[in-house]
Design a protein around this motif. Structure first.
Motif, short mmCIF file in Angstrom:
data_model
loop_
_atom_site.label_atom_id
_atom_site.label_comp_id
_atom_site.label_asym_id
_atom_site.label_seq_id
_atom_site.Cartn_x
_atom_site.Cartn_y
_atom_site.Cartn_z
N THR A 116 27.53 31.98 47.78
CA THR A 116 28.76 30.70 49.13
C THR A 116 28.98 29.70 47.44
O THR A 116 30.39 29.74 47.07
N ILE A 117 28.03 29.19 46.88
CA ILE A 117 28.35 27.83 45.98
C ILE A 117 29.56 28.41 44.76
O ILE A 117 30.88 27.69 44.35
N ILE A 118 28.55 29.63 44.33
CA ILE A 118 29.63 30.44 42.76
C ILE A 118 31.27 30.29 43.54
O ILE A 118 32.44 30.15 43.17
N GLY A 119 31.21 31.20 45.14
CA GLY A 119 32.96 31.26 45.14
C GLY A 119 33.38 29.65 45.53
O GLY A 119 35.22 29.99 45.50
N GLY A 124 39.24 33.99 40.91
CA GLY A 124 39.22 34.64 39.17
C GLY A 124 38.81 35.09 38.79
O GLY A 124 37.82 35.25 39.21
N THR A 125 39.24 34.90 37.95
CA THR A 125 38.44 36.24 36.78
C THR A 125 37.07 35.36 36.82
O THR A 125 35.83 36.14 36.22
N MET A 126 37.20 34.14 36.57
CA MET A 126 35.19 33.71 36.03
C MET A 126 35.20 33.53 37.42
O MET A 126 33.72 33.41 36.84
N GLN A 265 35.56 42.91 35.91
CA GLN A 265 36.37 42.55 36.25
C GLN A 265 37.46 41.29 36.12
O GLN A 265 38.49 41.32 36.82
N GLU A 266 37.68 40.99 34.52
CA GLU A 266 38.78 39.93 34.10
C GLU A 266 39.96 41.11 34.39
O GLU A 266 40.82 40.28 33.69
N ARG A 267 40.21 42.29 33.75
CA ARG A 267 40.92 42.89 33.28
C ARG A 267 41.33 44.53 34.22
O ARG A 267 42.36 44.61 34.44
N PHE A 268 40.41 44.56 35.33
CA PHE A 268 41.52 45.37 36.19
C PHE A 268 41.20 45.06 37.93
O PHE A 268 40.05 44.06 38.29
N GLU A 269 42.13 45.34 38.29
CA GLU A 269 41.85 45.37 40.04
C GLU A 269 40.50 45.30 40.24
O GLU A 269 39.99 46.90 40.40
N VAL A 270 39.94 44.63 41.12
CA VAL A 270 38.35 44.70 41.65
C VAL A 270 38.28 46.12 42.75
O VAL A 270 37.22 46.73 42.76
N LYS A 271 39.05 45.67 44.00
CA LYS A 271 39.20 46.99 44.51
C LYS A 271 38.89 48.46 44.23
O LYS A 271 38.07 49.17 44.45
N SER A 272 39.53 48.67 43.08
CA SER A 272 39.63 50.03 42.73
C SER A 272 39.31 50.40 41.77
O SER A 272 38.43 51.47 41.64
N LEU A 273 38.22 48.81 41.16
CA LEU A 273 37.22 49.69 39.90
C LEU A 273 35.94 49.28 40.91
O LEU A 273 35.15 50.30 40.78
#
Length: 386
Positions: A116-119, A124-126, A265-273
């Protein structure tokens, strides 16, 4: 830089959960002798822990959403400290069982609060990279627990082990108290808690898909961990120390995968990955059933790939969950963790009960179930495109 320090801080709080669960596993026979108790009673001190740990995920999520991240994390960890003190003072197996349950009740706050805290801190990418750091540290817990506990317990017995754990935990709690700010965002829920809030993630198509995927992966993973000693003994006739080393590649590659999953996941769409990586993980399950007995090298390779793809999947799941349900981030994380930990317990039970049919058939069946559920996940991720 300060945000990165907070990521490591809350990830360490989550690390204490799996670390404490396995911390004295190497000492079980000596604990039975120390307390003059049966091995069944001693094993209960281990098996009772994940039950309460899983249940408390549902409790902490709404509490963190309602009252904030900092106060609930500090309060939960204080319960853990007091329970560890009780465990250190325990001189009967009954009291140890009680305080182990209380340890789980307290330390369960870490995994919900960390995600939760990280969210809250990143987008985005970070956010994805930080989720990788979190998963890496959590993955270290089950492996480091027995190593630390075995070494310390050999010199200081079970009570001494808990006294040392108490000292370390107290120092960490003080660091949390001094360093952790409140990170709850304006989007977070600030309304009165209702039971229906727990179903929000289950009624969200992407949230439900993530829970299903995480549950099947954890069930198969922990089933593999429980059955692996029997498999290598039957097929390769390894001694106990050699069997212990077999667990090293899967643990190492889960950590490597967590790091990769946080960055890729910084380079690709998360769902597809996530669908691609989970598909590769599913293929490895089939290959394990078919090829694990070919050679020891093949077995180690398959275990490494299993750990790698599982490790990559986990930060993708937590990132996606945080992205999709920002208003109920802690509650959805708690429900997600609850189902994962429940299936972490159910998987080994089913696997052990059905081991008589042979591990090949078991893991082939797991692969088929995994494939079917993966189709459900993909459909929920991309339903708009169908």
């Amino acid at each position: 830089m300060y945000k990165k320090i907070l990521v490591y801080l809350v990830s360490i709080a989550a690390f204490f959960g799996p670390f404490t669960q396995t911390i004295y596993v190497p000492m079980l026979p000596s604990i039975a002798e120390h307390f003059q108790a049966s091995l069944d009673a001693v094993n209960l001190t281990v098996s009772i822990y994940p039950i309460f740990f899983a249940f408390m995920q549902l409790i902490y999520g709404p509490l963190i959403d309602k009252y904030g991240r900092r106060p609930i994390l500090l309060l939960g960890f204080m319960v853990y400290l007091l329970a560890t003190l009780g465990a250190a003072l325990s001189y009967t197996i009954a009291s140890l069982i009680i305080f182990r349950a209380l340890q789980a009740i307290g330390v369960a706050v870490g995994s919900v609060a960390a995600i939760t805290i990280i969210g809250d801190l990143y987008e985005g990418t970070m956010r994805g990279r930080s989720m990788g750091t979190y998963q890496m540290l959590v993955a270290l817990g089950p492996g480091l627990g027995p190593i630390f506990g075995g070494f310390v317990g050999q010199h200081y017995n079970i009570n001494g082990l808990f006294w040392i754990l108490l000292g370390i935990s107290l120092v960490f709690w003080l660091i949390l108290w001094l360093s952790l700010p409140e990170t709850r965002t304006p989007e977070a829920v600030n309304e009165r808690f209702q039971l229906k809030q727990l179903t929000i993630v289950l009624n969200h198509r992407v949230g439900l898909a993530i829970i299903v995927l995480g549950s099947v992966q954890y069930a198969i993973f922990y089933m593999l961990l429980v059955l692996l000693p029997n498999i290598v003994d039957d097929v390769y006739h390894l001694n106990s120390s050699e069997t212990g080393l077999i667990f090293l590649p899967i643990s190492l590659f889960i950590i490597i995968g967590s790091i990769i999953g946080g960055r890729i996941q910084e380079r690709f769409e998360v769902k597809s990955l996530l669908v691609i990586v989970a598909s590769l993980h599913m293929i490895v399950v089939f290959l394990f059933a078919l090829l694990a007995s070919v050679s020891l090298t093949m077995l180690i390779t398959l275990l490494s790939l299993f750990g790698l793809f599982l490790g990559i999947s986990l930060p993708l799941q937590t990132t996606l969950l945080a992205n999709e349900l920002p208003r109920n981030r802690a509650t959805s994380t708690g429900v997600y963790n609850f189902f994962r930990y429940v299936w972490m317990t159910i998987g080994p039970v089913i696997g052990t009960y059905l081991f008589w049919i042979g591990y090949r058939l078991e893991f082939l069946a797991c692969g088929v179930i995994f494939a079917g559920l993966l189709l459900f996940v993909a459909r929920n991720f991309f339903i708009k495109n169908l």
